[in-house]
Design a protein around this motif. Structure first.
Motif, PDB file in Angstrom:
ATOM      1  N   VAL A   1      32.676  28.929   7.984  1.00  0.00           N
ATOM      2  CA  VAL A   1      31.668  29.937   7.624  1.00  0.00           C
ATOM      3  C   VAL A   1      30.463  29.838   8.558  1.00  0.00           C
ATOM      4  N   LEU A   2      30.005  28.625   8.817  1.00  0.00           N
ATOM      5  CA  LEU A   2      28.850  28.449   9.706  1.00  0.00           C
ATOM      6  C   LEU A   2      29.177  28.873  11.135  1.00  0.00           C
ATOM      7  N   ASP A   3      30.403  28.607  11.564  1.00  0.00           N
ATOM      8  CA  ASP A   3      30.834  29.055  12.886  1.00  0.00           C
ATOM      9  C   ASP A   3      30.845  30.579  12.949  1.00  0.00           C
TER      10      ASP A   3
ATOM     11  N   GLU B   1      35.402  30.538   0.267  1.00  0.00           N
ATOM     12  CA  GLU B   1      35.229  30.862   1.687  1.00  0.00           C
ATOM     13  C   GLU B   1      35.220  32.376   1.885  1.00  0.00           C
ATOM     14  N   ARG B   2      36.120  33.077   1.210  1.00  0.00           N
ATOM     15  CA  ARG B   2      36.187  34.534   1.325  1.00  0.00           C
ATOM     16  C   ARG B   2      34.861  35.171   0.890  1.00  0.00           C
ATOM     17  N   MET B   3      34.311  34.723  -0.236  1.00  0.00           N
ATOM     18  CA  MET B   3      33.054  35.292  -0.735  1.00  0.00           C
ATOM     19  C   MET B   3      31.889  34.967   0.197  1.00  0.00           C
ATOM     20  N   ALA B   4      31.883  33.757   0.753  1.00  0.00           N
ATOM     21  CA  ALA B   4      30.820  33.393   1.700  1.00  0.00           C
ATOM     22  C   ALA B   4      30.886  34.283   2.940  1.00  0.00           C
ATOM     23  N   LEU B   5      32.093  34.542   3.436  1.00  0.00           N
ATOM     24  CA  LEU B   5      32.235  35.408   4.610  1.00  0.00           C
ATOM     25  C   LEU B   5      31.840  36.851   4.292  1.00  0.00           C
ATOM     26  N   LYS B   6      32.191  37.317   3.099  1.00  0.00           N
ATOM     27  CA  LYS B   6      31.801  38.673   2.706  1.00  0.00           C
ATOM     28  C   LYS B   6      30.286  38.782   2.559  1.00  0.00           C
TER      29      LYS B   6
END
Length: 161
Positions: free
Chosen positions: A29-31, A125-130
């Protein structure tokens, strides 16, 4: 006592492995946040990663496939080679039942060490990316610029749901 569905696999996984899985997810996510910042808001990488997450097998699917494969193999061998092979499907089904009730079975530590995640971990991870992409309104900063601060805020927001 029977643990809740969401917590049962992480509860039966070593803390170091849980931390490693979480760290790998956070790093992705940070990347993505850094690349979003570098690419002036182009969302190609995030969209690609979200598509990959839709295809990722979680621990339940992995264990079910493993159990079905072993049970079918044992049944076929029991029918055509030696009846003693029928013990394999019985053992596998007992382990699958144990996993359904307790959240642990013998192959679980092996798959977790290999980084196989729970559906909840994948969803985080999906929610963080969204959130990073700008799908939600409550993150600091501009979705078009990304950046590590926005990435960390997206991770926190995803874990709070």
């Amino acid at each position: 006592m029977i643990p809740g569905t969401a917590a049962r696999v992480p509860d039966h996984t070593a803390d170091s492995i849980n931390a490693s899985i979480r760290a790998a997810s956070d790093a992705r996510v940070l990347d993505a946040a850094r690349r979003l910042e570098e690419m002036n808001g182009r969302l190609d990488d995030i969209d690609r990663r979200l598509a990959d997450l839709e295809k990722e097998w979680d621990i339940e699917r992995t264990l079910e496939t493993n159990a079905a494969t072993l049970a079918l193999t044992g049944t076929i061998l029991g029918a055509f080679v030696d009846r003693r092979f029928l013990a394999l499907p019985a053992l596998v089904m007992a382990f699958l039942l144990q996993h359904a009730i307790q959240g642990w079975c013998p192959p679980l530590p092996i798959f977790r060490r290999r980084g196989v995640r729970t559906q909840r971990e994948i969803t985080e991870e999906r929610m963080a990316l969204k959130a990073l992409r700008g799908d939600f309104d409550n993150l600091p900063g501009d979705p078009a610029t990304g950046g590590e601060a926005r990435g960390r805020a997206a991770i926190v927001a995803a874990r709070q749901r």
